[in-house]
Design a protein around this motif. Structure first.
Motif, short mmCIF file in Angstrom:
data_model
loop_
_atom_site.label_atom_id
_atom_site.label_comp_id
_atom_site.label_asym_id
_atom_site.label_seq_id
_atom_site.Cartn_x
_atom_site.Cartn_y
_atom_site.Cartn_z
N ASP A 28 0.83 -1.21 0.00
CA ASP A 28 0.00 0.00 0.00
C ASP A 28 0.87 1.26 0.00
N ASP A 29 1.96 1.23 0.78
CA ASP A 29 2.87 2.37 0.83
C ASP A 29 3.53 2.59 -0.53
N VAL A 30 3.97 1.53 -1.16
CA VAL A 30 4.60 1.65 -2.48
C VAL A 30 3.60 2.19 -3.49
N LYS A 31 2.37 1.68 -3.47
CA LYS A 31 1.35 2.16 -4.41
C LYS A 31 1.03 3.63 -4.19
N ALA A 32 1.06 4.06 -2.93
CA ALA A 32 0.72 5.45 -2.61
C ALA A 32 1.85 6.42 -2.96
N THR A 33 3.09 5.94 -2.96
CA THR A 33 4.22 6.85 -3.14
C THR A 33 4.93 6.72 -4.48
N GLN A 34 4.68 5.64 -5.21
CA GLN A 34 5.37 5.44 -6.48
C GLN A 34 4.36 5.20 -7.60
N PRO A 35 4.33 6.07 -8.59
CA PRO A 35 3.40 5.86 -9.71
C PRO A 35 3.83 4.65 -10.54
N LEU A 36 2.88 4.10 -11.30
CA LEU A 36 3.22 2.97 -12.18
C LEU A 36 4.26 3.38 -13.20
N THR A 37 4.09 4.57 -13.78
CA THR A 37 5.06 5.12 -14.72
C THR A 37 5.21 6.60 -14.44
N SER A 38 6.37 7.12 -14.79
CA SER A 38 6.60 8.55 -14.61
C SER A 38 6.21 9.29 -15.89
N GLU A 39 6.24 10.59 -15.80
CA GLU A 39 6.12 11.41 -17.00
C GLU A 39 7.35 11.14 -17.86
N LEU A 40 7.29 11.56 -19.08
CA LEU A 40 8.44 11.45 -19.96
C LEU A 40 9.57 12.32 -19.41
N LEU A 41 10.74 11.72 -19.21
CA LEU A 41 11.89 12.43 -18.64
C LEU A 41 13.01 12.49 -19.67
N PRO A 42 13.84 13.52 -19.61
CA PRO A 42 14.99 13.54 -20.52
C PRO A 42 15.95 12.41 -20.13
N ILE A 43 16.56 11.79 -21.10
CA ILE A 43 17.47 10.68 -20.83
C ILE A 43 18.64 11.12 -19.95
N ARG A 74 11.12 6.81 -19.25
CA ARG A 74 10.14 6.83 -18.16
C ARG A 74 10.64 5.91 -17.05
N LYS A 75 10.42 6.33 -15.82
CA LYS A 75 10.69 5.45 -14.68
C LYS A 75 9.48 4.55 -14.51
N ILE A 76 9.72 3.31 -14.13
CA ILE A 76 8.67 2.31 -13.95
C ILE A 76 8.76 1.77 -12.53
N ARG A 77 7.60 1.64 -11.87
CA ARG A 77 7.58 1.08 -10.52
C ARG A 77 8.10 -0.36 -10.56
N GLY A 78 9.09 -0.66 -9.75
CA GLY A 78 9.66 -2.01 -9.68
C GLY A 78 8.87 -2.89 -8.73
N LEU A 88 5.21 -3.10 -22.61
CA LEU A 88 3.92 -2.77 -23.22
C LEU A 88 3.71 -1.27 -23.35
N TYR A 89 4.16 -0.51 -22.37
CA TYR A 89 4.04 0.95 -22.44
C TYR A 89 4.84 1.47 -23.63
N SER A 90 6.06 0.96 -23.78
CA SER A 90 6.90 1.37 -24.90
C SER A 90 6.28 0.97 -26.23
N LEU A 95 3.52 2.51 -31.23
CA LEU A 95 2.41 2.36 -32.17
C LEU A 95 1.63 3.66 -32.33
N LEU A 96 1.39 4.35 -31.24
CA LEU A 96 0.67 5.62 -31.33
C LEU A 96 1.46 6.66 -32.10
N ARG A 97 2.77 6.73 -31.87
CA ARG A 97 3.60 7.67 -32.64
C ARG A 97 3.56 7.33 -34.12
N SER A 98 3.61 6.04 -34.45
CA SER A 98 3.56 5.61 -35.85
C SER A 98 2.25 6.02 -36.49
N LEU A 99 1.14 5.84 -35.78
CA LEU A 99 -0.16 6.23 -36.31
C LEU A 99 -0.25 7.74 -36.51
#
Length: 108
Positions: A28-43, A74-78, A88-90, A95-99
């Protein structure tokens, strides 16, 4: 003959319940403090992370190499599903960019 501490079924069940409760609190603590994915970040944020945290030379070298190939990340919750989520996110982003580049966004 070695003796082992005797535990009753009630004690065993109590220990299992405590363990389950603690595991759930951590999840519950991890879910509350760490998003599944982050915003797009510079490499470069990856390189900054390993450089500023005194990372091993191999990590810094790898982050430097990735920075020559990619512009963002993007950072991904471990949490055990991170590989599948990242893949799958990638894939969906690709696919969306290609479309969008092909001008086929009217269907969405």
């Amino acid at each position: 003959k070695m003796s082992t501490p005797a535990t009753t079924d009630d004690e065993h069940q109590r220990l299992i319940a405590q363990s389950d409760t603690l595991r759930q609190e951590i999840e519950d603590d991890v879910k509350a403090t760490q998003p599944l994915t982050s915003e797009l970040l510079p490499i470069s944020s990856l390189l900054d992370h390993y450089t500023n945290d005194g990372g091993a030379a191999g990590f810094v070298r790898s982050a430097t190499y990735l920075a020559t190939r990619y512009t963002s990340m993007r950072k991904i919750r471990g949490d055990g599903n991170c590989f599948y989520r990242a893949f799958l996110y990638s894939l969906c982003e690709h696919l969306l960019r290609s479309l969008i580049l092909e001008g086929q966004t009217e269907e969405f």
